[in-house]
Design a protein around this motif. Structure first.
Motif, PDB file in Angstrom:
ATOM      1  N   GLY A 119       0.854  -1.177   0.000  1.00  0.00           N
ATOM      2  CA  GLY A 119       0.000   0.000   0.000  1.00  0.00           C
ATOM      3  C   GLY A 119       0.891   1.229   0.000  1.00  0.00           C
ATOM      4  O   GLY A 119       2.124   1.109   0.048  1.00  0.00           O
ATOM      5  N   PRO A 120       0.323   2.428  -0.063  1.00  0.00           N
ATOM      6  CA  PRO A 120       1.157   3.640  -0.085  1.00  0.00           C
ATOM      7  C   PRO A 120       2.138   3.673   1.085  1.00  0.00           C
ATOM      8  O   PRO A 120       1.736   3.697   2.247  1.00  0.00           O
ATOM      9  CB  PRO A 120       0.127   4.766   0.014  1.00  0.00           C
ATOM     10  CG  PRO A 120      -1.123   4.184  -0.564  1.00  0.00           C
ATOM     11  CD  PRO A 120      -1.122   2.747  -0.152  1.00  0.00           C
ATOM     12  N   GLY A 121       3.432   3.645   0.778  1.00  0.00           N
ATOM     13  CA  GLY A 121       4.454   3.701   1.807  1.00  0.00           C
ATOM     14  C   GLY A 121       4.600   2.447   2.645  1.00  0.00           C
ATOM     15  O   GLY A 121       5.332   2.447   3.647  1.00  0.00           O
ATOM     16  N   LYS A 122       3.951   1.363   2.264  1.00  0.00           N
ATOM     17  CA  LYS A 122       3.983   0.120   3.044  1.00  0.00           C
ATOM     18  C   LYS A 122       4.435  -1.054   2.173  1.00  0.00           C
ATOM     19  O   LYS A 122       4.042  -1.169   1.012  1.00  0.00           O
ATOM     20  CB  LYS A 122       2.602  -0.186   3.622  1.00  0.00           C
ATOM     21  CG  LYS A 122       2.096   0.846   4.630  1.00  0.00           C
ATOM     22  CD  LYS A 122       2.920   0.795   5.911  1.00  0.00           C
ATOM     23  CE  LYS A 122       2.377   1.739   6.962  1.00  0.00           C
ATOM     24  NZ  LYS A 122       1.128   1.237   7.555  1.00  0.00           N
ATOM     25  N   TYR A 123       5.237  -1.945   2.801  1.00  0.00           N
ATOM     26  CA  TYR A 123       5.817  -3.073   2.061  1.00  0.00           C
ATOM     27  C   TYR A 123       5.840  -4.328   2.919  1.00  0.00           C
ATOM     28  O   TYR A 123       5.951  -4.258   4.153  1.00  0.00           O
ATOM     29  CB  TYR A 123       7.266  -2.749   1.648  1.00  0.00           C
ATOM     30  CG  TYR A 123       7.396  -1.528   0.783  1.00  0.00           C
ATOM     31  CD1 TYR A 123       7.421  -1.630  -0.604  1.00  0.00           C
ATOM     32  CD2 TYR A 123       7.474  -0.257   1.361  1.00  0.00           C
ATOM     33  CE1 TYR A 123       7.526  -0.497  -1.401  1.00  0.00           C
ATOM     34  CE2 TYR A 123       7.584   0.880   0.577  1.00  0.00           C
ATOM     35  CZ  TYR A 123       7.606   0.756  -0.807  1.00  0.00           C
ATOM     36  OH  TYR A 123       7.698   1.880  -1.586  1.00  0.00           O
TER      37      TYR A 123
END
Length: 570
Positions: free
Chosen positions: A497-501
């Motif tokens: 997700g946005p900015g998440k890994y």
């Protein structure tokens, strides 16, 4: 000879892509009519998928999407084109032609070197699409079958040091590519104004509904695993004797894509089927493809790749069927070893007395930046270079076959335009990302735009712990489809997700071990905090010359992935 063995065919309602291919009239659809529709910049209906078989993906600039919606405008629809370039070799005349088109007709002006050892145009609007294909055709390039349910661009080890073996291997990569191409005339008719023939199209290898899913093939020359064989469906490992290519070990069933939250999907290493002499190469390639064509899962696309077919039917059953269809028996694999993986940046002397310069291109994006005019530099080199360019599967560019008298001039041009620098760290050279945002519609998180800063932070952590001269194979993908090959990295980040890994650990340096998820859905700051601790431990506890991926396995920080189907999620 084929085997009518229906027990290996998945029964059930076919995926809609099978309907689409069946009704496409051998990949024509209504693309030609769609091109004339100037009310939208998009391709509609089935054509959205069918243009992939012609080497294109429909995209829009996601950075602009919300603002355009406010203005009640359609998203900025455009296409990305991926060229077919077996082995990544391109003449300087061809390079100058694609440079000119990118400059004049694409929204971004860049040339993107990809992990599939070719180049991509990004941001080509509908009125320029036909011109794009015709421009490529005029210089001997096409985009046939670089996407869609077909065998895609065939990779080949790009290291030109072993010039004789490399030339032979490259010729086989070209032959395999041509042999497995679609035979339909749709591409020529639609894009090149080819004559419409009354004859019936026939696809003897791919079949009228083509393959169940995308299919990737490589030719690799040990000890360099620069094409990441375990990311591909079919791999020919070159076996040389007395400096001459004598045959291939054949590896089948690799692949890295998966689906978040679906444990029936996973990355998988390829299986070694055995050795074949050179004269059986095309027969074996065809037999592997047709076996996957007939036995692959056409009901559930998420399980349609060759790797899942092997898991479902059994490796030995698949191998036996390939032998029957090819009329060839595999013999025991010849010994080989992968000891290197990335590209040798800088100058290398070839056996023919010429020189080869590998230029490091971060993220493969060739564009002019302030103080770093990469695109102009490549064009200036192309204007005077009598050899060719070689694109690598690690997104770099080789200026190959440089005569001794031009070596200094070409280096001066490369340095003048920021294509060569002495301060590029080992860590930066060992890092890679896919395109992701803003153009890829599948991207969940940043990759290309995140990578440079992420690498700078990792460089700082290595220096902090006294490891400034060391590196970690580090890769980032914006989604779980695997384009950045993060599932063969020592540290692999997969966008959630946005900015998440999702944070994976435990691959190795030579690309023969799948990493395992260590932490899920974490932020960029959490990633660096974790790496700070792990790199600190590595610096204190490592054995002599022990790589990071090997250390985290030995220290039991993460368990090794031995059998992906059983232990990737365990």
């Amino acid at each position: 000879m084929t085997t009518d063995n229906t027990k290996f065919i998945v029964q059930g309602k076919l995926a809609d892509n099978e309907r689409l291919k069946t009704q496409s009239n051998f990949l024509r659809g209504t693309i030609a009519q769609d091109l004339q529709d100037d009310l939208t910049g998009a391709f509609v209906g089935d054509n959205f998928q069918l243009i992939r078989f012609h080497g294109m993906y429909q995209q829009d600039d996601r950075d602009l999407r919300a603002e355009r919606a406010k203005q009640k405008l359609e998203p900025l629809q455009n296409v990305m084109l991926r060229a077919r370039l077996p082995g990544g070799i391109i003449s300087t005349a061809q390079w100058l032609a694609i440079d000119k088109f990118a400059e004049e007709k694409s929204l971004y002006g860049s040339i993107r070197l990809t992990t599939r050892q070719t180049f991509q145009f990004h941001g080509v609007l509908k009125p320029h699409i036909k011109l794009m294909h015709q421009t490529l055709n005029q210089v001997g390039i096409d985009a046939i079958a670089t996407a869609g349910d077909v065998n895609r661009n065939v990779l080949c080890t790009s290291n030109p040091v072993e010039s004789i073996v490399h030339q032979e291997a490259y010729e086989w990569a070209k032959k395999i590519s041509e042999h497995l191409l679609p035979k339909t005339r749709a591409y020529a008719e639609i894009w090149l104004d080819g004559e419409k023939l009354e004859t019936t199209d026939h696809e003897p290898i791919l079949g009228s509904t083509y393959l169940p899913r995308k299919f990737k093939t490589t030719v690799v020359i040990p000890p360099q695993n620069d094409v990441d064989v375990h990311a591909n469906d079919l791999n020919f490992v070159a076996i040389a004797h007395d400096g001459k290519l004598v045959g291939f070990n054949v590896l089948v069933g690799g692949g890295l894509a998966m689906t978040h939250g679906d444990k029936e999907t996973y990355p998988r290493k390829a299986d070694d089927f055995g050795f074949i002499p050179l004269e059986h190469t095309l027969a074996i390639a065809e037999a592997v493809v047709t076996t996957q064509r007939d036995w692959g899962n056409r009901v559930a696309r998420k399980n349609a790749k060759t790797k899942y077919t092997l898991e479902r039917v059994g490796v030995e059953n698949f191998k036996t069927e390939v032998e029957k269809r090819a009329g060839v028996q595999f013999t025991a694999s010849r010994p080989y070893e992968f000891t290197e993986r990335g590209d040798r940046i800088g100058w290398v002397a070839g056996v023919d007395g010429k020189y080869h310069l590998t230029l490091f291109i971060e993220n493969g994006r060739i564009l002019d930046y302030p103080g770093k005019t990469l695109k102009t530099g490549c064009a200036e080199i192309a204007k005077i270079h009598p050899g060719d360019f070689r694109l690598t599967a690690n997104q770099n560019l080789i200026v190959a076959g440089v005569p001794a008298e031009l070596k200094e001039t070409i280096e001066q041009l490369a340095r003048q335009h920021g294509l060569m620098a002495d301060d590029v760290s080992a860590q930066r050279k060992d890092s890679m990302a896919c395109v992701a945002l803003p153009t890829c519609p599948l991207a969940m998180a940043e990759a290309e735009r995140y990578l440079p800063d992420a690498v700078t932070q990792i460089e700082g952590l290595l220096a902090k712990h006294g490891l400034a001269d060391d590196s970690i194979i580090f890769r980032v993908t914006g989604c779980p489809n695997g384009c950045g090959r993060a599932m063969l990295a020592e540290v692999g980040l997969v966008g959630k997700g946005p900015g998440k890994y999702n944070f994976h650990l435990g691959g190795n340096r030579n690309g023969t071990r799948i990493p395992k998820m260590y932490l899920e859905n974490i932020s960029e700051q959490q990633i660096m905090d974790e790496l700070d601790v792990l790199i600190g431990r590595w610096s204190q506890e490592r054995l002599a010359n022990e790589a990071f991926g090997d250390y985290v396995i030995r220290a039991e920080i993460i368990a090794p992935v031995v059998d992906s189907a059983k232990d990737f999620y365990a």
